[in-house]
Design a protein around this motif. Structure first.
Motif, PDB file in Angstrom:
ATOM      1  N   MET A 110     -65.194  42.319 115.933  1.00  0.00           N
ATOM      2  CA  MET A 110     -66.514  42.930 115.753  1.00  0.00           C
ATOM      3  C   MET A 110     -67.528  41.809 115.864  1.00  0.00           C
ATOM      4  O   MET A 110     -67.415  40.793 115.176  1.00  0.00           O
ATOM      5  N   LYS A 111     -68.524  42.005 116.713  1.00  0.00           N
ATOM      6  CA  LYS A 111     -69.524  40.959 116.900  1.00  0.00           C
ATOM      7  C   LYS A 111     -70.811  41.366 116.203  1.00  0.00           C
ATOM      8  O   LYS A 111     -71.317  42.467 116.405  1.00  0.00           O
ATOM      9  N   ARG A 112     -71.337  40.454 115.393  1.00  0.00           N
ATOM     10  CA  ARG A 112     -72.556  40.702 114.642  1.00  0.00           C
ATOM     11  C   ARG A 112     -73.546  39.576 114.918  1.00  0.00           C
ATOM     12  O   ARG A 112     -73.143  38.417 115.075  1.00  0.00           O
ATOM     13  N   GLY A 117     -83.313  30.194 113.392  1.00  0.00           N
ATOM     14  CA  GLY A 117     -84.698  29.746 113.533  1.00  0.00           C
ATOM     15  C   GLY A 117     -85.247  29.903 114.943  1.00  0.00           C
ATOM     16  O   GLY A 117     -84.511  29.948 115.922  1.00  0.00           O
ATOM     17  N   ARG A 118     -86.561  30.011 115.036  1.00  0.00           N
ATOM     18  CA  ARG A 118     -87.299  30.112 116.293  1.00  0.00           C
ATOM     19  C   ARG A 118     -86.889  31.314 117.142  1.00  0.00           C
ATOM     20  O   ARG A 118     -86.843  31.239 118.370  1.00  0.00           O
ATOM     21  N   GLY A 119     -86.524  32.398 116.518  1.00  0.00           N
ATOM     22  CA  GLY A 119     -86.233  33.638 117.235  1.00  0.00           C
ATOM     23  C   GLY A 119     -84.894  33.692 117.927  1.00  0.00           C
ATOM     24  O   GLY A 119     -84.641  34.609 118.699  1.00  0.00           O
ATOM     25  N   SER A 120     -84.048  32.707 117.698  1.00  0.00           N
ATOM     26  CA  SER A 120     -82.723  32.751 118.323  1.00  0.00           C
ATOM     27  C   SER A 120     -81.732  33.424 117.369  1.00  0.00           C
ATOM     28  O   SER A 120     -82.088  33.805 116.251  1.00  0.00           O
ATOM     29  N   ALA A 121     -80.494  33.582 117.811  1.00  0.00           N
ATOM     30  CA  ALA A 121     -79.479  34.230 116.980  1.00  0.00           C
ATOM     31  C   ALA A 121     -78.109  33.643 117.293  1.00  0.00           C
ATOM     32  O   ALA A 121     -77.857  33.175 118.406  1.00  0.00           O
TER      33      ALA A 121
END
Length: 148
Positions: A110-112, A117-121
Motif C-alpha cells: 500500500m503506497k501512502r 517541506g516545500r510542497g514535496s512528498a
C-alpha cells in the motif's frame, strides 16, 4: 507436494488424465495453510518463520507462544490451521507432525503519501505478506519412502 511426471510426447489432455491418476494413488503425508495479504512486513515475519522450521508441532507452538513479536501470533494461527488441515482432511496424527517448511513471501504494497517541506512528498510503502506453513507426518513419510 510437487511430483515430476514426464510428458513423453503425450497430448496435453491425455497427460493431465495420467497425471491425475498418479497423484490420486500417491500417499498424502503433508498439509498446508496459507495466510494472504497479512499486514506485516515480510522482513519482520521471516525471522519468526525461520525459527520454527524443522521443529515438532508442539515445540513450534511453544516457541510461538512465548515470542513477543506480532508475527508470532499470526504464524501461530497459520500453523494451527495447517495442523487442523492435516488432522481433519488427511487423517494424519497430530503427534507425528513437524513443520516441514514455513516461508513468507512479499504481498502487494500500500503506497501512502507523506507531506514534506516545500510542497514535496515522500512515498511510504506499507508492506503485506503471504505466509505459508507446510506440516508433514514423520511416520507416513517413512512408510512412503520404504514403499519405493
Amino acid at each position: 507436494m510437487q511430483v515430476l511426471i514426464k510428458r513423453n510426447g503425450m497430448k496435453r489432455s491425455k497427460f493431465h488424465s495420467v497425471r491425475k491418476e498418479k497423484l490420486a494413488t500417491m500417499p498424502i503425508f503433508e498439509a498446508r495453510a496459507v495466510a494472504k495479504f497479512v499486514r506485516i512486513s515480510p522482513r519482520k515475519a521471516r525471522s519468526v518463520a525461520n525459527s520454527i522450521k524443522g521443529k515438532n508441532v508442539s515445540e513450534a507452538f511453544t516457541i510461538l507462544e512465548f515470542s513477543p513479536k506480532k508475527a508470532a501470533r499470526i504464524i501461530k494461527n497459520v500453523l494451527k490451521s495447517a495442523v487442523a488441515n492435516a488432522v481433519n482432511n488427511h487423517n494424519l496424527s497430530e503427534e507425528n507432525l513437524y513443520v516441514y517448511t514455513c516461508y513468507v513471501n512479499d504481498g502487494p504494497r500500500m503506497k501512502r503519501l507523506w507531506p514534506r517541506g516545500r510542497g514535496s512528498a515522500d512515498i511510504i510503502q506499507k508492506r503485506m505478506s503471504h505466509i505459508t506453513v507446510i506440516v508433514r507426518d514423520k511416520e507416513a513419510e517413512k512408510a512412503a519412502k520404504e514403499e519405493k
